[in-house]
Design an enzyme around this catalytic site. Sequence first.
Site, PDB file in Angstrom:
ATOM      1  N   HIS A   1      -3.133  -4.630   6.983  1.00 16.76           N
ATOM      2  CA  HIS A   1      -2.592  -5.816   7.651  1.00 16.76           C
ATOM      3  C   HIS A   1      -2.075  -6.844   6.650  1.00 16.76           C
ATOM      4  O   HIS A   1      -0.952  -7.329   6.768  1.00 16.76           O
ATOM      5  CB  HIS A   1      -3.658  -6.462   8.535  1.00 16.76           C
TER       6      HIS A   1
ATOM      7  N   HIS B   1       1.432 -10.158   3.672  1.00 15.88           N
ATOM      8  CA  HIS B   1       1.242 -11.319   2.799  1.00 15.88           C
ATOM      9  C   HIS B   1       1.134 -10.907   1.332  1.00 15.88           C
ATOM     10  O   HIS B   1       0.282 -11.407   0.597  1.00 15.88           O
ATOM     11  CB  HIS B   1      -0.010 -12.098   3.229  1.00 15.88           C
TER      12      HIS B   1
ATOM     13  N   LYS C   1       9.519 -11.937  11.522  1.00  9.76           N
ATOM     14  CA  LYS C   1       8.342 -12.662  11.054  1.00  9.76           C
ATOM     15  C   LYS C   1       8.791 -14.096  10.857  1.00  9.76           C
ATOM     16  O   LYS C   1       9.594 -14.402   9.968  1.00  9.76           O
ATOM     17  CB  LYS C   1       7.817 -12.070   9.739  1.00  9.76           C
TER      18      LYS C   1
END
Length: 348
Positions: free
Chosen positions: A233, A247, A287
């Site tokens: 994730h 990230h 995003k």
Amino acid sequence: DSCAGRCGAGLDSSMTCQCNTNCATYGDCCSDYYALCTQQTCSGRCNAALDNTKPCQCNSACVNFGDCCPDYQSLCVGGGGGTPDVTCDISCLANQLWDNDINRVQVWEYEINHQGQTTTSSTSDQAAQSLFTYLQEENVFLKPTYSTFLALLDNYTPSTSVAESQDAAEWIEIDAFLDAILATDVMNHLYNFLVEHGHVTDATSYREVIKELWFNLYARSSSGPINSSGFEHVLVGETSSKVSGFHNWIQFYLEEKKGAINYQGWVSRSQPLNIVAARFTWNGLSKAKGSFFVGVSPEFDIAIYTACALTKPNSSCSFTMAGTSLTIQTYDVAHKSGLQVATAYPNI
């Protein structure tokens, strides 16, 4: 009462203490024997990171590894009049991680173009553009923590509708990555911090905590398939009707290089730490705001997010690093027992 000029001298019964290797056996060494004759001292080294050039260590981890200097307890823990270890809070740790991230990409090894600022609510379609304009891959990606990190990226299916599994070959790659990062000063500082604050007890439990937080699979919903992990994730990215997680600057660079990412500008930035919150699409999915450190090593991302996930789970983890105030947001997987990383990112 001193070993000055006496190191290695034979027994001298006229002296009140001795300065040879037998004194440790007989308990009659002079107080400065270890410092003057063996360099086995914690004088000026309390709470220092692992130093393989020294014959013994002076941080809390040495108790578990059995390699403390003889005066560790008296100088660093108290009772001997020395300077004791100072409890390291999250800001202290963050600065240790930042200062010791020797695998961080140097400013001359890459170049980025932030382009223009945008907003999370912008609906305009922008022409394809790139955040990264240059990276010396041959200098960066051959480092062990990078090469083993790269080997993990193709182990995951981004779509959260697809169940994940990890076979023996993939676990070998995970263990190779763990071996590489756990050998770094960055992860050693994290280990000392977690031991000091009671989150791990020894090297074995430390490794297992990292595996549980980042690599053991879980379901993102209580009724859904086993389809995710902290690593997937946060550091790889996932997709449903939009992009979630994602990230990590290395994954962003690689996907952008393949043409899978359309960078649409920055929403917010933080200098001098070089954090970008970007608006982008990945394989056509959007995003609105994805934030990540640019140029840090894989071990730095794992370390700072782990520290916050364990000390401030499901909340804002605020600290000062390199003179800059920063907040990391982490969330746990609520429907699974124990702590896992559901997500973690710089909140800028």
